[in-house]
Enzyme design. Structure first.
Site, PDB file in Angstrom:
ATOM      1  N   ALA A   8      44.002-101.826  19.478  1.00 42.98           N
ATOM      2  CA  ALA A   8      43.657-101.259  18.152  1.00 42.98           C
ATOM      3  C   ALA A   8      43.242-102.374  17.199  1.00 42.98           C
ATOM      4  O   ALA A   8      43.366-102.251  15.989  1.00 42.98           O
ATOM      5  CB  ALA A   8      44.858-100.491  17.596  1.00 42.98           C
ATOM      6  N   ARG A  88      33.123-116.970  26.379  1.00 44.16           N
ATOM      7  CA  ARG A  88      33.816-115.746  26.785  1.00 44.16           C
ATOM      8  C   ARG A  88      34.606-115.990  28.079  1.00 44.16           C
ATOM      9  O   ARG A  88      35.645-115.398  28.296  1.00 44.16           O
ATOM     10  CB  ARG A  88      32.799-114.624  26.995  1.00 44.16           C
ATOM     11  CG  ARG A  88      32.076-114.201  25.717  1.00 44.16           C
ATOM     12  CD  ARG A  88      30.968-113.209  26.027  1.00 44.16           C
ATOM     13  NE  ARG A  88      30.293-112.671  24.840  1.00 44.16           N
ATOM     14  CZ  ARG A  88      29.190-113.202  24.313  1.00 44.16           C
ATOM     15  NH1 ARG A  88      28.643-114.281  24.836  1.00 44.16           N
ATOM     16  NH2 ARG A  88      28.608-112.635  23.261  1.00 44.16           N
ATOM     17  N   ASN A  95      43.199-112.301  29.794  1.00 48.16           N
ATOM     18  CA  ASN A  95      42.605-110.966  29.748  1.00 48.16           C
ATOM     19  C   ASN A  95      42.616-110.263  31.105  1.00 48.16           C
ATOM     20  O   ASN A  95      42.732-109.030  31.167  1.00 48.16           O
ATOM     21  CB  ASN A  95      41.197-111.042  29.160  1.00 48.16           C
ATOM     22  CG  ASN A  95      41.241-111.264  27.654  1.00 48.16           C
ATOM     23  OD1 ASN A  95      42.321-111.311  27.064  1.00 48.16           O
ATOM     24  ND2 ASN A  95      40.092-111.380  27.024  1.00 48.16           N
ATOM     25  N   ASN A 120      36.553-109.413  27.273  1.00 47.12           N
ATOM     26  CA  ASN A 120      35.770-110.504  27.863  1.00 47.12           C
ATOM     27  C   ASN A 120      36.596-111.372  28.805  1.00 47.12           C
ATOM     28  O   ASN A 120      37.819-111.450  28.640  1.00 47.12           O
ATOM     29  CB  ASN A 120      35.211-111.379  26.731  1.00 47.12           C
ATOM     30  CG  ASN A 120      33.893-110.839  26.213  1.00 47.12           C
ATOM     31  OD1 ASN A 120      33.036-110.437  27.003  1.00 47.12           O
ATOM     32  ND2 ASN A 120      33.723-110.829  24.904  1.00 47.12           N
ATOM     33  N   ASP A 148      24.066-106.369  23.097  1.00 48.47           N
ATOM     34  CA  ASP A 148      23.075-107.453  23.124  1.00 48.47           C
ATOM     35  C   ASP A 148      21.680-106.914  22.796  1.00 48.47           C
ATOM     36  O   ASP A 148      20.888-107.574  22.114  1.00 48.47           O
ATOM     37  CB  ASP A 148      23.086-108.135  24.502  1.00 48.47           C
ATOM     38  CG  ASP A 148      24.463-108.692  24.845  1.00 48.47           C
ATOM     39  OD1 ASP A 148      25.204-109.044  23.908  1.00 48.47           O
ATOM     40  OD2 ASP A 148      24.807-108.752  26.041  1.00 48.47           O
ATOM     41  N   ARG A 151      21.409-106.389  19.107  1.00 44.46           N
ATOM     42  CA  ARG A 151      21.213-107.688  18.442  1.00 44.46           C
ATOM     43  C   ARG A 151      19.774-108.182  18.634  1.00 44.46           C
ATOM     44  O   ARG A 151      19.178-108.771  17.730  1.00 44.46           O
ATOM     45  CB  ARG A 151      22.218-108.709  19.002  1.00 44.46           C
ATOM     46  CG  ARG A 151      23.623-108.425  18.521  1.00 44.46           C
ATOM     47  CD  ARG A 151      24.636-109.407  19.072  1.00 44.46           C
ATOM     48  NE  ARG A 151      25.920-109.231  18.393  1.00 44.46           N
ATOM     49  CZ  ARG A 151      27.089-109.594  18.900  1.00 44.46           C
ATOM     50  NH1 ARG A 151      27.152-110.178  20.088  1.00 44.46           N
ATOM     51  NH2 ARG A 151      28.206-109.411  18.217  1.00 44.46           N
ATOM     52  N   HIS A 175      26.785-110.750  30.320  1.00 44.60           N
ATOM     53  CA  HIS A 175      27.100-110.764  28.877  1.00 44.60           C
ATOM     54  C   HIS A 175      27.707-112.128  28.526  1.00 44.60           C
ATOM     55  O   HIS A 175      28.898-112.255  28.291  1.00 44.60           O
ATOM     56  CB  HIS A 175      28.066-109.616  28.569  1.00 44.60           C
ATOM     57  CG  HIS A 175      28.467-109.550  27.131  1.00 44.60           C
ATOM     58  ND1 HIS A 175      27.576-109.365  26.111  1.00 44.60           N
ATOM     59  CD2 HIS A 175      29.684-109.661  26.539  1.00 44.60           C
ATOM     60  CE1 HIS A 175      28.217-109.368  24.966  1.00 44.60           C
ATOM     61  NE2 HIS A 175      29.507-109.551  25.193  1.00 44.60           N
TER      62      HIS A 175
HETATM   63  P1  NAI Z   1      41.652-108.284  18.495  1.00 47.81           P
HETATM   64  O1  NAI Z   1      42.572-109.430  18.704  1.00 47.81           O
HETATM   65  O2  NAI Z   1      41.267-107.920  17.113  1.00 47.81           O
HETATM   66  O3  NAI Z   1      42.262-106.972  19.187  1.00 47.81           O
HETATM   67  C1  NAI Z   1      42.789-106.972  20.473  1.00 47.81           C
HETATM   68  C2  NAI Z   1      44.004-106.066  20.443  1.00 47.81           C
HETATM   69  O4  NAI Z   1      44.478-105.919  21.786  1.00 47.81           O
HETATM   70  C3  NAI Z   1      45.172-106.625  19.607  1.00 47.81           C
HETATM   71  O5  NAI Z   1      45.519-105.700  18.602  1.00 47.81           O
HETATM   72  C4  NAI Z   1      46.282-106.824  20.627  1.00 47.81           C
HETATM   73  O6  NAI Z   1      47.577-106.573  20.104  1.00 47.81           O
HETATM   74  C5  NAI Z   1      45.893-105.803  21.687  1.00 47.81           C
HETATM   75  N1  NAI Z   1      46.501-106.057  22.993  1.00 47.81           N
HETATM   76  C6  NAI Z   1      46.711-107.235  23.614  1.00 47.81           C
HETATM   77  N2  NAI Z   1      47.304-107.028  24.799  1.00 47.81           N
HETATM   78  C7  NAI Z   1      47.469-105.695  24.930  1.00 47.81           C
HETATM   79  C8  NAI Z   1      48.015-104.862  25.941  1.00 47.81           C
HETATM   80  N3  NAI Z   1      48.502-105.364  27.069  1.00 47.81           N
HETATM   81  N4  NAI Z   1      48.012-103.534  25.728  1.00 47.81           N
HETATM   82  C9  NAI Z   1      47.509-103.002  24.594  1.00 47.81           C
HETATM   83  N5  NAI Z   1      46.977-103.739  23.605  1.00 47.81           N
HETATM   84  C10 NAI Z   1      46.962-105.066  23.772  1.00 47.81           C
HETATM   85  O7  NAI Z   1      40.348-108.593  19.382  1.00 47.81           O
HETATM   86  P2  NAI Z   1      38.908-107.900  19.258  1.00 47.81           P
HETATM   87  O8  NAI Z   1      38.070-108.695  18.344  1.00 47.81           O
HETATM   88  O9  NAI Z   1      39.082-106.450  19.017  1.00 47.81           O
HETATM   89  O10 NAI Z   1      38.330-108.142  20.738  1.00 47.81           O
HETATM   90  C11 NAI Z   1      38.916-107.479  21.845  1.00 47.81           C
HETATM   91  C12 NAI Z   1      38.256-107.938  23.145  1.00 47.81           C
HETATM   92  O11 NAI Z   1      36.910-107.471  23.183  1.00 47.81           O
HETATM   93  C13 NAI Z   1      38.179-109.464  23.320  1.00 47.81           C
HETATM   94  O12 NAI Z   1      38.408-109.805  24.666  1.00 47.81           O
HETATM   95  C14 NAI Z   1      36.745-109.772  22.934  1.00 47.81           C
HETATM   96  O13 NAI Z   1      36.276-110.981  23.496  1.00 47.81           O
HETATM   97  C15 NAI Z   1      36.042-108.563  23.490  1.00 47.81           C
HETATM   98  N6  NAI Z   1      34.727-108.274  22.927  1.00 47.81           N
HETATM   99  C16 NAI Z   1      33.785-107.835  23.802  1.00 47.81           C
HETATM  100  C17 NAI Z   1      32.521-107.489  23.374  1.00 47.81           C
HETATM  101  C18 NAI Z   1      31.509-106.988  24.359  1.00 47.81           C
HETATM  102  O14 NAI Z   1      30.347-106.846  24.012  1.00 47.81           O
HETATM  103  N7  NAI Z   1      31.892-106.687  25.584  1.00 47.81           N
HETATM  104  C19 NAI Z   1      32.157-107.612  21.946  1.00 47.81           C
HETATM  105  C20 NAI Z   1      33.235-108.052  21.103  1.00 47.81           C
HETATM  106  C21 NAI Z   1      34.478-108.363  21.594  1.00 47.81           C
END
Ligand code: NAI
Length: 308
Positions: A8, A88, A95, A120, A148, A151, A175
């Site tokens: 979340a 990433r 992750n 990621n 992407d 963007r 990505h």
């Molecule tokens: P964030 O840190 O704001 O949110 C991640 C959330 O996951 C946190 O609230 C955390 O408490 C929660 N979390 C961690 N472990 C968990 C678990 N085992 N069970 C449930 N929740 C858990 O990070 P953000 O910015 O939302 O990014 C999330 C992921 O998405 C990152 O790995 C980021 O690199 C990736 N990402 C991928 C993109 C894409 O195009 N594929 C674009 C932007 C981000």
């Protein structure tokens, strides 16, 4: 239509917000590991319902997967995002463990779910879900190319000085900053090739700016972006929920398509109620084929770091 979003945080909450505003899902469940965090985000979002005019019911839960039971679609955004200067790929260790346990808990409560992987390094995390679950390959989708490409259209519209909605274009490949393959040859402004308006150098600049699009924002924001990622995920969820048969570049398991095997990488796919309904093989020129091949080698190298 019930949608679960695990994580979340920035991207998960943004995704929930766009899904609610588009008003096509009856229920969105947010799950997070942090006590009360998903509940709080859900409550905050629900307090926008009367202002934004949506009927989607958003609830939150702390790690309680019984609340996700019978989800049609689940989005995995749980994990850590990168900080400025990080790639990433550096996120893989933490992750991978998170994505593995989250996907297994989701499937236990929703055996027919379609999963959208966002965490990621996304292509490798998508591959991990293929390798560690029994879901059919059509039901495991990695989100990267939709973002992407958005963007790319933004950067191209800047260069053309026109609305982004007038630009058509697509980014395939991995990505990652080095893996993305923006298909500049096929980009158009209202069906006219962009080469009719822009020099070769300017078009190359657009491609380069697109590839570092995420890194540029990470540097500016101190963490990775969330609005465009959340919006991109919501578009994939809507395409599946409403059986739109829309085409997006998504990370899909390839078994010979584009001459590639045993990896997930961004290629155009048709999304509908069955998830990935078709992988579309477009004719690439020699330079594009070489870039996709090089990109696939990068993804395979990262996949090699997985403890499978
Ligand atoms: P964030 O840190 O704001 O949110 C991640 C959330 O996951 C946190 O609230 C955390 O408490 C929660 N979390 C961690 N472990 C968990 C678990 N085992 N069970 C449930 N929740 C858990 O990070 P953000 O910015 O939302 O990014 C999330 C992921 O998405 C990152 O790995 C980021 O690199 C990736 N990402 C991928 C993109 C894409 O195009 N594929 C674009 C932007 C981000």
């Amino acid at each position: 239509m019930k949608v679960t979003i695990v994580g979340a945080g920035a991207v998960g909450a943004s995704c929930a917000e766009y899904i609610a505003i588009k008003n096509f899902a009856s229920e969105v469940v947010l799950i997070d590991i942090k006590e009360d965090f998903a509940e709080g985000k859900a409550m905050d979002l629900m307090q926008t319902a009367s202002l934004m005019g949506f009927d989607t019911k958003i609830t939150g839960a702390t790690n309680d997967y019984s609340k996700t039971a019978n989800s049609d679609i689940a989005v995995i955004t749980s994990g850590i995002p990168r900080k400025p200067g990080m790639t990433r790929e550096e996120l893989i260790g933490i992750n991978a463990d998170i994505v593995k346990s989250v996907s297994s808990s989701l499937i236990e409560h929703s055996p027919n779910v379609t999963l959208i992987v966002v965490s990621n390094p996304m292509d490798t995390m998508t591959y991990l879900v293929h390798k560690t679950t029994n879901l059919p390959k059509s039901k495991i989708i990695g989100m990267g190319g939709a973002l992407d490409s958005a963007r790319f259209k933004y950067r191209m519209s800047e260069a053309l000085d026109c609305p982004a909605s007038d630009v058509e274009g697509m980014v395939i490949g991995g990505h990652s900053d080095t893996g993305m393959v923006p298909l500049t040859r096929l980009a158009t402004r209202n069906s006219v090739p962009v080469s009719a308006f822009l020099s070769e150098d300017r078009i190359s600049q657009v491609a380069e700016d697109t590839k570092v699009g995420g890194a540029t924002l990470t540097k500016m924001l101190g963490t990775s972006a969330w609005y465009a990622p959340g919006a991109a995920v919501s578009s994939l969820v809507q395409a599946i929920a409403n059986d739109q048969k829309k085409m997006f570049p998504c990370s899909a398991l390839l078994e010979g398509e584009y001459g590639l095997n045993d990896l997930c990488i961004g290629v155009p796919v048709i999304l509908g109620k069955n998830g990935i309904e078709k992988i579309v093989e477009i004719e690439l020129d020699e330079a594009e084929k070489a870039k996709l091949k090089e990109s696939s080698e990068g993804v395979s190298k990262t996949n090699g770091l997985l403890d499978l």
